[in-house]
Design a protein around this motif. Structure first.
Motif, short mmCIF file in Angstrom:
data_model
loop_
_atom_site.label_atom_id
_atom_site.label_comp_id
_atom_site.label_asym_id
_atom_site.label_seq_id
_atom_site.Cartn_x
_atom_site.Cartn_y
_atom_site.Cartn_z
N GLY A 1 40.97 -55.80 -21.23
CA GLY A 1 41.05 -56.27 -19.84
C GLY A 1 39.68 -56.42 -19.23
N THR A 2 39.13 -57.64 -19.33
CA THR A 2 37.74 -57.90 -18.93
C THR A 2 37.62 -58.28 -17.45
OG1 THR A 2 37.54 -58.96 -21.11
CG2 THR A 2 35.66 -59.20 -19.61
N LEU A 3 38.59 -59.10 -16.98
CA LEU A 3 38.49 -59.76 -15.68
C LEU A 3 37.14 -60.49 -15.60
CD1 LEU A 3 40.15 -60.18 -13.04
CD2 LEU A 3 38.92 -58.27 -12.06
N ILE B 1 40.72 -56.91 -8.51
CA ILE B 1 41.36 -55.77 -9.19
C ILE B 1 40.43 -55.07 -10.16
CG2 ILE B 1 43.76 -56.55 -8.91
CD1 ILE B 1 43.60 -57.81 -11.71
N ALA B 2 39.12 -55.29 -9.99
CA ALA B 2 38.15 -54.57 -10.83
C ALA B 2 38.09 -53.12 -10.40
CB ALA B 2 36.77 -55.21 -10.70
N LEU C 1 38.45 -57.58 -24.48
CA LEU C 1 39.56 -58.50 -24.76
C LEU C 1 40.14 -59.02 -23.46
CD1 LEU C 1 41.41 -56.34 -27.47
CD2 LEU C 1 39.39 -57.80 -27.75
N ALA D 1 45.62 -59.55 -25.97
CA ALA D 1 44.96 -58.45 -26.68
C ALA D 1 45.71 -58.07 -27.96
CB ALA D 1 44.82 -57.25 -25.75
N PHE E 1 38.48 -48.36 -23.31
CA PHE E 1 38.93 -48.44 -21.91
C PHE E 1 40.08 -49.42 -21.83
CE2 PHE E 1 38.01 -50.29 -17.50
CZ PHE E 1 38.79 -49.33 -16.87
N GLY F 1 42.33 -64.27 -25.42
CA GLY F 1 43.71 -64.38 -25.92
C GLY F 1 44.45 -63.10 -25.63
N TYR G 1 33.01 -56.79 -14.63
CA TYR G 1 32.34 -55.74 -13.85
C TYR G 1 32.34 -54.39 -14.59
CZ TYR G 1 31.05 -52.61 -10.07
OH TYR G 1 30.43 -51.65 -9.32
N ASP H 1 47.33 -55.62 -18.99
CA ASP H 1 48.75 -55.64 -18.57
C ASP H 1 49.38 -54.30 -18.92
OD1 ASP H 1 48.15 -56.52 -21.22
OD2 ASP H 1 50.22 -57.12 -21.48
N TYR I 1 48.61 -50.66 -26.62
CA TYR I 1 47.15 -50.57 -26.60
C TYR I 1 46.68 -49.16 -26.97
CZ TYR I 1 47.52 -55.02 -24.09
OH TYR I 1 47.81 -56.32 -23.74
N HIS J 1 38.94 -66.17 -16.64
CA HIS J 1 38.32 -64.87 -16.40
C HIS J 1 37.18 -64.65 -17.40
CE1 HIS J 1 42.22 -63.06 -14.40
NE2 HIS J 1 41.83 -64.19 -13.86
N GLN K 1 33.02 -62.89 -9.23
CA GLN K 1 34.48 -62.79 -9.40
C GLN K 1 35.19 -63.35 -8.17
OE1 GLN K 1 34.90 -58.77 -12.12
NE2 GLN K 1 35.42 -58.62 -9.98
N TYR L 1 42.82 -62.06 -21.74
CA TYR L 1 43.86 -63.07 -21.93
C TYR L 1 43.48 -64.41 -21.31
CZ TYR L 1 48.33 -65.41 -21.35
OH TYR L 1 49.35 -66.32 -21.37
N ASP L 2 42.90 -64.37 -20.12
CA ASP L 2 42.73 -65.58 -19.31
C ASP L 2 41.36 -66.22 -19.58
OD1 ASP L 2 42.17 -67.36 -17.15
OD2 ASP L 2 43.69 -66.34 -15.94
#
Ligand SMILES: C[S@@+](CC[C@H](N)C(=O)[O-])C[C@H]1O[C@@H](n2cnc3c(N)ncnc32)[C@H](O)[C@@H]1O
Length: 229
Positions: free
Chosen positions: A82-84, A56-57, A105, A135, A150, A133, A87, A154, A161, A111, A48, A107-108
């Motif tokens: 929110g995967t980032l 930000i994990a 899920l 979420a 989890f 994409g 981790y 955002d 969510y 990532h 990462q 977005y980026d």
């Protein structure tokens, strides 16, 4: 509670005699002493950082906490928003075991790409599906129920969510909401999303919930946990 009693961005980092440096030191001690089995997931954090993803994990002790929640719940199907770089996903994949599944899920696309490579490398590739994409666009296409959800993306969309998490749940499903304290006192869409989700945690008769403040390597924050009745 008046809004100025709540933490805002840049909130003071010393409480009593404890400083954020001390919190981080204690976290490092706890990680090495109680949760040393996170060491083999360190390459995911390194990837990462090398990929330029934001730092930000969840922390190692928080990752282990998520893993334990999932194990205690006997979770086999987990949804992460929110995967980032994968981790927390790896901790959750470790918890579901070889017959389980994690849908995450993100977005980026960058990532997601880093996460895909790290999860494959760590041996969790077959257990994890990454949907790329916003979420809110992916959620309507998922089939529940999930055993644990989890929410860590955002914050402005936290309430949306949470609504989806309940819709995709069954009695017994565990829902975890990250970062519920740090920005609580702000006047922002993010803070509004956090407060709105917490209000549903406390008022929805289907949810049995609590929230805890935390300190550690990530400063002062908190997480909320609910179980669907
Ligand atoms: C705090 S990070 C997730 C950290 C990760 N759960 C961990 O602890 O390793 C939040 C992630 O959510 C993603 N994100 C932001 N907005 C999103 C959206 N609308 N839909 C899906 N993911 C989003 C960000 O790109 C970022 O990768």
């Amino acid at each position: 509670m008046p809004a100025d009693a709540l933490p805002a961005r840049g909130a003071r980092r010393t409480v009593g005699t404890m400083s954020s440096e001390k919190w981080a030191e204690v976290d490092t001690y706890l990680e090495a002493t109680v949760a040393p089995d996170g060491a083999d997931l360190e390459p995911i954090r390194a990837a990462q950082a090398a990929g330029g993803l934001p730092d930000i994990a969840v922390s190692p002790t928080q990752g282990k906490f998520l893993y334990l929640l999932a194990r205690i719940a006997g979770a086999r199907r987990i949804l992460e928003i929110g995967t980032l770089g994968g981790y927390s996903t790896a901790w959750l994949a470790r918890a579901v075991g070889p017959d389980g599944a994690v849908v995450t899920l993100e977005y980026d696309p960058r990532h997601a790409e880093v996460a895909r490579a790290s999860l494959d490398e760590a041996g969790f590739g077959a257990l994890v599906e990454i949907r790329v994409g916003p979420a809110v666009d992916s959620l309507p296409f998922l089939d529940g129920p999930f055993d644990l959800v989890f929410i860590d993306a955002d914050k402005a969309n936290n309430r949306v969510y949470l609504d989806w998490a309940v819709r995709l749940s069954r009695p017994g499903t565990v829902i975890v909401l990250d970062n519920v304290v740090r920005r609580l006192g702000e006047s922002s869409p993010e803070a509004e999303g956090i407060r709105s989700a917490l209000e549903r945690f406390g008022t929805d008769p289907r949810l049995d919930a609590t929230a805890l403040q935390t300190v550690g390597v990530k400063g002062w924050d908190g997480l909320a946990v609910a179980q669907v009745r």
